[in-house]
Design a protein around this motif. Structure first.
Motif, short mmCIF file in Angstrom:
data_model
loop_
_atom_site.label_atom_id
_atom_site.label_comp_id
_atom_site.label_asym_id
_atom_site.label_seq_id
_atom_site.Cartn_x
_atom_site.Cartn_y
_atom_site.Cartn_z
N UNK A 247 0.84 -1.21 0.00
CA UNK A 247 0.00 0.00 0.00
C UNK A 247 0.87 1.26 0.00
N UNK A 248 1.93 1.24 0.85
CA UNK A 248 2.83 2.41 0.92
C UNK A 248 3.52 2.66 -0.42
N UNK A 249 3.86 1.57 -1.11
CA UNK A 249 4.53 1.71 -2.41
C UNK A 249 3.54 2.26 -3.44
N UNK A 250 2.29 1.77 -3.33
CA UNK A 250 1.23 2.22 -4.26
C UNK A 250 0.98 3.72 -4.08
N UNK A 251 1.06 4.18 -2.82
CA UNK A 251 0.82 5.60 -2.54
C UNK A 251 2.06 6.46 -2.81
N UNK A 252 3.16 5.79 -3.14
CA UNK A 252 4.39 6.52 -3.45
C UNK A 252 5.19 6.93 -2.23
N UNK A 253 4.80 6.44 -1.06
CA UNK A 253 5.54 6.79 0.17
C UNK A 253 6.85 6.01 0.23
N UNK A 254 6.79 4.73 -0.15
CA UNK A 254 8.02 3.91 -0.20
C UNK A 254 8.58 3.96 -1.61
N UNK A 255 9.89 4.11 -1.72
CA UNK A 255 10.46 4.15 -3.08
C UNK A 255 10.81 2.73 -3.54
#
Lengths: 255, 206
Positions: A247-255
């Motif tokens: 989810x974090x990757x989808x939201x662009x928070x995790x690179x």
């Protein structure tokens, strides 16, 4: 802050192991007072238990294949499960005319299987039943191992085979030998190609972590059920971590 | 003595296990860790010799019996002795040793691989009659798509849509499934290792 993160990173493995150890020990102590743990039904184990009883009554033999994994690396984990199964089978078949036979493709695993058989018989006060030739090294390459283990399935009045250890696709030769000799085959491996082959070639394949639950299902003791509970908890923790990461990757928070 | 030996075995095994594990995290223990791993490699080589001795014992017993397959045991024993003599004289990479390997071992293993391919095709065909469920159909359809997408077909050549589907199957659902299975296997391996480390499981006769 970066130093703290780097310190945590270098000891993350140790922390994980300590967490696992803590969970196992706490479950061992809490399960002592518990009457029985409810385990989900795995058809392979119930069929195998029934087949062990039938083998003892019919004077037939059990064959336990420990694979060709070397215990000096990761593949050894599955062979240790095979040794636990061997111990349970030797105990269950202690009244049988024909003691279980084991095959393996590594010298150390062969010695450990001899040791397991000997100590099991010693604990049952039937040490005279121990025969070192019932724990065999059949070959050192994958195909040589399979070719050496096949006669044990064909020629030794085997009624059930349990294949628990590290195999490759050559495991199909063993399941086919079991099919031809009309014996039940329960099989599990740590290798993904072997699991794919087992799914297609045997009715009773143990997939993923099911193999590692063998001790708990065959009544090997509280430590086995405790470690099964630890695995269940950590699996959910990992699932949640993976979903949050996605989810974090989808939201662009995790690179 | 009968009680002391298993306890000593367990203490040695647990202490060695803990030291090797700590060596991965603390540089101070790394020296002892490498010594212990070195000993383990030497012991494993010796265990291999014992394993071969076990193989000889099993087949010696079989060769002496009147079982139908006893002739194969005689062939095995003769082959083993001849190979040992040839490799001892010629050396592990000598021309005679390589001749034995290339003339006997390689063709026999390749033949077994060919048999393995036939067994897998036969098992795939038999699967539907043995386990007529939706997941079996899904499994077989996936196998068929991957096979047809992997090779150029007679008259048609490469079929691009099948190629694309095969690529997606191999890279997305197959990798996801394999990682799921591997996570389970990894947790199981950690649990098994810890049971041995705390001395609950003692496969070394402890």
């Amino acid at each position: 802050m970066e130093q703290v993160l780097s310190l945590i990173n270098s000891y993350l493995g140790l922390l994980f192991i300590l967490l696992c150890l803590g969970l196992i020990l706490s479950f061992i102590f809490s399960d002592r007072t518990r009457e029985k743990l409810n385990l989900r039904s795995i058809q392979a184990f119930s069929h195998f238990r029934r087949e062990v009883d039938l083998a003892v009554e019919a004077g037939k033999r059990l064959h336990i294949s420990l694979g060709r994994g070397n215990i000096n690396d990761l593949q050894g984990g599955a062979a240790f499960i095979g040794l636990t199964i061997l111990d349970r089978c030797a105990r269950a078949a202690s009244n049988s005319d024909r003691p279980p036979v084991t095959t393996s493709g590594d010298g150390v695993v062969t010695i450990l299987s001899q040791d397991t058989l000997q100590s099991t018989y010693r604990s049952l006060a039937t040490e005279q039943r121990y025969d070192p030739t019932n724990a065999r090294l059949t070959g050192l390459t994958p195909l040589a191992y399979a070719a050496g283990a096949m006669p044990a399935i064909h020629d030794e009045h085997v009624s059930a085979n349990i294949l628990a250890g590290h195999f490759g696709t050559e495991v199909a030769l063993l399941t086919e030998a079991g099919e031809r000799s009309r014996s039940l085959t329960v099989a599990g491996s740590d290798s993904i190609p072997a699991q794919a082959v087992l799914y297609a070639t045997t009715d009773e394949a143990l997939l993923g972590e099911e193999l590692y639950a063998a001790g708990a299902y065959l009544g090997a003791g509280t430590a086995h059920t405790a470690s099964l509970r630890m695995q269940d908890i950590l699996r959910w923790v990992l699932v949640v971590a993976i979903v949050i990461g996605a989810i974090l990757k989808l939201l662009g928070i995790l690179s | 003595m009968k009680k002391i030996l298993p306890i000593t075995n367990a203490i040695i095994a647990i202490a060695s296990g803990v030291l090797v594990l700590l060596g991965y995290f603390f540089p101070a223990v790394r020296g002892i860790q490498s010594i212990l791993i070195g000993w383990a490699i030497i012991l494993a080589a010796f265990a291999l010799l014992l394993g071969i001795f076990n193989l000889v014992m099993v087949h010696w017993k079989k060769a002496g019996s009147e079982e139908p397959g006893s002739v194969y045991s005689i062939v095995l024993l003769i082959s083993l002795i001849l190979t040992m003599i040839i490799v001892s004289i010629s050396g592990p990479t000598g021309s005679w040793s390589l001749w034995v390997f290339n003339t006997f071992q390689v063709p026999v293993e390749i033949s077994l691989l060919a048999v393995l391919a036939v067994i897998l095709v036969y098992a795939g065909a038999r699967l539907l009659s043995r386990r007529p469920k939706w997941n079996t159909i899904l499994f077989l359809v996936t196998v068929l798509v991957v096979l047809l997408g992997s090779v150029p077909l007679f008259f048609f050549g490469e079929i691009t849509p099948l190629n694309v589907v095969r690529g997606w199957l191999a890279q997305v659902p197959a990798v996801a499934g394999a990682r799921g299975l591997l996570l389970g296997v990894a947790l199981g391996t950690v649990a098994t290792g810890l049971r041995i480390l705390i001395g609950v499981d003692r496969p070394y006769g402890g």
